[in-house]
Design a protein around this motif. Structure first.
Motif, short mmCIF file in Angstrom:
data_model
loop_
_atom_site.label_atom_id
_atom_site.label_comp_id
_atom_site.label_asym_id
_atom_site.label_seq_id
_atom_site.Cartn_x
_atom_site.Cartn_y
_atom_site.Cartn_z
N ASP A 1 0.83 -1.20 0.00
CA ASP A 1 0.00 0.00 0.00
C ASP A 1 0.86 1.25 0.00
O ASP A 1 0.61 2.20 -0.74
N ASP A 2 1.86 1.26 0.87
CA ASP A 2 2.79 2.39 0.97
C ASP A 2 3.99 1.91 1.79
O ASP A 2 4.11 0.71 2.08
N VAL A 3 4.87 2.82 2.16
CA VAL A 3 6.11 2.43 2.84
C VAL A 3 5.85 1.86 4.23
O VAL A 3 6.74 1.23 4.82
N ASP A 4 4.63 2.05 4.76
CA ASP A 4 4.35 1.61 6.12
C ASP A 4 3.30 0.50 6.20
O ASP A 4 2.99 0.02 7.31
N ASN A 5 2.74 0.08 5.07
CA ASN A 5 1.67 -0.92 5.09
C ASN A 5 1.76 -1.83 3.87
O ASN A 5 2.04 -1.38 2.76
N TYR A 6 1.52 -3.12 4.09
CA TYR A 6 1.46 -4.09 3.00
C TYR A 6 0.42 -5.15 3.33
O TYR A 6 -0.10 -5.21 4.44
N LYS A 7 0.12 -6.00 2.36
CA LYS A 7 -0.91 -7.01 2.53
C LYS A 7 -0.39 -8.40 2.17
O LYS A 7 0.53 -8.54 1.36
N PHE A 8 -1.02 -9.42 2.76
CA PHE A 8 -0.81 -10.81 2.35
C PHE A 8 -2.14 -11.54 2.45
O PHE A 8 -3.10 -11.04 3.06
N GLU A 9 -2.21 -12.71 1.86
CA GLU A 9 -3.42 -13.52 1.89
C GLU A 9 -3.27 -14.64 2.92
O GLU A 9 -2.34 -15.44 2.84
N PHE A 10 -4.20 -14.69 3.88
CA PHE A 10 -4.22 -15.78 4.85
C PHE A 10 -4.87 -17.00 4.21
O PHE A 10 -5.42 -16.94 3.12
N THR A 11 -4.80 -18.12 4.91
CA THR A 11 -5.32 -19.38 4.35
C THR A 11 -6.84 -19.48 4.42
O THR A 11 -7.44 -20.37 3.81
N SER A 12 -7.47 -18.58 5.18
CA SER A 12 -8.93 -18.57 5.26
C SER A 12 -9.39 -17.14 5.51
O SER A 12 -8.59 -16.26 5.88
N SER A 13 -10.67 -16.90 5.31
CA SER A 13 -11.20 -15.55 5.48
C SER A 13 -11.41 -15.21 6.94
O SER A 13 -11.72 -16.08 7.77
#
Length: 703
Positions: A150-162
């Motif tokens: 998202d920016d220098v301070d935030n990112y995302k990943f996908e977990f194995t379930s919702s």
């Protein structure tokens, strides 16, 4: 009826017309020159069911002190090691620590957002979380891949379930480990003048080595340990270890045993407590049983209320003074000594969950330069870094060379009493690669070749002699040594050999074909290899695609070349492992030259002869049949025979099938020249050419 032996000499002449290429061959696939004859290359078998992650651009085999075999595999995403039929992930850690309530979840969505100031992650990087509390109905512990930044301070990943709930900022105190960031797969620019954007890098200094080029690895071994360097990265070391066995006894202080307590230290209620009043130590009662020359992760929880704490291994401090409560996690290189947890006279607090485990990942070599092009270990047991950071300025210099003291890969600081030193090359825009040879080291820059020779004088250590210009390698993996001689594919569109004196261009009748088909700007992917059993060297290169899909082989004894296609990005001669190994672009590891099939499937091979004049090309001749002569013939083959009246005529073709029982096969073609294509497709399959003859008769036609 006249039987005429085909006047064939092994080797492919691709850069000539079919008629002028006689008496050689004009094309080949999975066929080599060997002892003056053409023969089918050996097959291959899958080496492991495990998958090599990423695109391999580094291979190195070695044996440990008890002769166990290992093979290191460096890719754009991983550093793995092959041992006992399995692949192990030894990719270095980049950073690690703790985050407080970093996770944000959205109900019915598996995407997890991580808040981490200046995280430095990119899409595709791997992250590991442990000891997280449940957040939004999930507990995001484990290894994940960054999917969005998202920016220098935030990112995302996908977990194995919702997740089942919306939570902004949860998870408690979370331990994190960030794996070495991924490298490039493809070259982002040309390899010549003007690489990179205007102003890239600080004023007066070059851009980082890994900004524009596909990630390659330079790999070697320091004794039984692996040393590894991704292009533009740190120098790492890995001691063979596959099990993270706990070294510390009673590290959770469940009982008042196994620890020696200095003044002010007590054990109870599941912690070790230090109280103010004396400068004293807490340490294991039995000295820790660590292996010198190996790396370990030291961890503990410190709750500090006053004073200072510090952790030592023997007399070496592995932490600075600790003046706050924290989870201590330190990667150490072990030489000697016991674990010591020290508190000063005013120190007060508790220690818990003390752990020391072998590091299963490669670790940065202490004191080594932080940015390097290539590394290798010399015959004198000295570790060399070339294209590296100058100690005096702290700036990267693409023609700077540094080396350690003898027998000490951690001592990079020159003194009057050691052999650590440095040298800046006078020619060449940048260093390309280097390797240890017989009694010398070869060091290539983009403009030529240096020899780096050991001088047993502490004021010199290594002398540098520029021995050839206009012969810079096309890439950092494009050089190879066989029987003490160097061979490489050059950025000038030539192949070179060097055995002393000056580099010599190799006569190569497939040179134009290879360089014309080489994918533009992807020369850094070229991978050179030796096959000592057949006295040949070869190069994998990207041809029809952007990835390595073709090969060219040179038999140094026959001075003969062959070509073909193959899905391999890296290839290593047998040595550490009994068989040659190679890696495909999709991560399959193969034992090469093993068996006579393509991993149990049909082995496809072919070779095409030059256009052969019959009776000097003056009369039209009728070819009535072939008398095959193949040694160790397995699987049979199809023979396509084309007769031409003139070199540029369309010609007529007849096809027959021959096998090991065929003594004569009839067909009929007419022409002044005749050309043969032999094609095999069987499992198993093999042949070696002998004295192949044809049945020739005068057609009594003149045209």
């Amino acid at each position: 009826m006249t039987y005429v032996e085909l006047p064939l000499i092994s080797g492919v002449y691709k850069d000539e017309t079919p008629l002028s290429a006689k008496p050689h061959f004009t094309n080949s696939q999975w066929v080599r020159s060997n002892r003056g004859k053409m023969e089918v290359m050996g097959g291959f078998e899958t080496a492991t069911n495990d998958t090599v992650e990423g695109i391999c651009r580094g291979l190195h085999g070695w044996r440990d002190n008890i002769s166990q075999s290992y093979e290191a595999i460096g890719t754009n995403t991983y550093l793995q090691v092959f041992w006992d039929g399995e692949l192990y992930d030894i990719t270095p850690l980049d950073t690690w620590g703790q985050l407080t309530n970093p996770f944000t979840t959205v109900a019915s969505d598996a995407t997890v957002t991580v808040a981490d100031t200046a995280h430095g992650r990119s899409v595709g990087d791997r992250v590991i979380f442990a000891n997280a509390s449940a957040v939004g109905g999930i507990t995001p512990n484990g290894e994940f891949v960054v999917t969005v930044v998202d920016d220098v301070d935030n990112y995302k990943f996908e977990f194995t379930s919702s997740a089942t709930g919306n939570v902004s900022g949860g998870g408690g105190t979370v331990d994190y480990e960030y794996i070495l960031p991924i490298g490039l797969v493809d070259n982002l620019g040309g390899a010549g003048y003007g690489v990179g954007g205007y102003g890239t890098g600080g004023y007066g200094q070059g851009a980082s080595e890994d900004v524009f080029y596909p990630r390659t690895w330079s790999l070697d071994n320091w004794g039984q340990n692996l040393v590894a360097c991704p292009r533009g990265g740190k120098i790492y070391e890995w001691a063979p270890e596959f099990t993270a066995t706990e070294i510390i006894t009673n590290g959770n202080f469940a009982s008042d045993t196994a620890w020696t307590k200095g003044t002010g230290w007590t054990i109870g209620s599941g912690v070790a407590t230090g109280t103010a009043g004396a400068d004293s130590n807490l340490q294991p009662s039995t000295a820790i049983a660590l292996t010198p020359g190996s790396y370990y992760m030291v961890e503990m929880d410190l709750t500090r209320s006053a004073g200072e704490f510090q952790v030592f291994i023997g007399s070496t401090a592995i932490t600075s003074a600790l003046t706050s409560s924290q989870h201590v996690k330190v990667l150490i290189y072990y030489a000697s000594g016991n674990l010591i947890i020290n508190k000063d006279s005013s120190g007060a607090g508790t220690v818990d969950n003390v752990s020391i485990k072998p590091s299963l990942r490669a670790a940065p070599i202490p004191n080594s330069p932080a940015e390097n092009k290539v590394i290798w270990v010399t015959d004198q047991r000295i570790l060399v870094a070339a294209g590296t950071i100058e100690a005096a300025t702290g700036l990267y210099n693409p023609v700077h060379v540094r080396w350690t003291d003898q027998e000490d890969s951690h001592d990079w600081t020159p003194t009057a009493s050691n052999q650590s030193s440095f040298f800046t090359l006078g020619k060449g825009g940048q260093i390309t690669t280097g390797m240890a040879g017989r009694g010398e080291n070869a060091l290539w820059c983009d403009r030529g070749l240096y020899l780096m020779r050991y001088v047993p004088d502490p004021n010199v250590v290594y002398s540098f002699n520029f021995v050839g210009s206009g012969c810079g390698p096309i890439g950092s993996n494009s050089t190879v040594m066989l029987a003490g001689q160097y061979y490489w594919m050059a950025n000038t569109g030539e192949f070179f050999g060097f055995s002393g004196g000056a580099p010599v261009p190799l006569f190569c009748p497939v040179r134009k074909y290879v360089f014309d088909s080489l994918a533009a700007s992807q020369g850094e992917k070229v991978f050179a290899f030796a096959n000592s059993a057949y006295k040949e060297v070869g190069w994998l290169y990207p041809g029809a695609s952007n990835e390595c899909d073709s090969y060219v082989l040179y038999n140094v004894a026959d001075k003969a070349w062959t070509i073909g296609t193959v899905d391999r990005t890296a290839w290593l001669d047998s040595g550490g492992i009994d068989y040659a190994t190679a890696i495909s672009a999709v991560g399959v590891m193969y034992f090469m030259e093993r068996g006579h099939s393509f991993d149990g499937d049909r082995l496809n091979w072919s070779m095409e002869t030059a256009a052969i004049d019959i009776s000097g090309g003056n009369s039209l001749m009728r070819v009535m049949g072939i008398i095959p002569d193949f040694d160790d013939f397995v699987g049979g083959c199809t023979v396509d025979v084309t007769g031409k009246v003139y070199p540029n005529s369309t010609g007529t073709t007849a096809s027959v099938v021959v096998n090991d029982e065929t003594d004569y096969k009839s067909f009929r073609v007419t022409g002044r020249q005749v050309q043969f294509t032999f094609t095999g497709d069987a499992a198993p399959a093999f042949m070696r050419t002998g004295a192949i003859s044809i049945d020739v008769r005068n057609s009594e036609q003149q045209r």
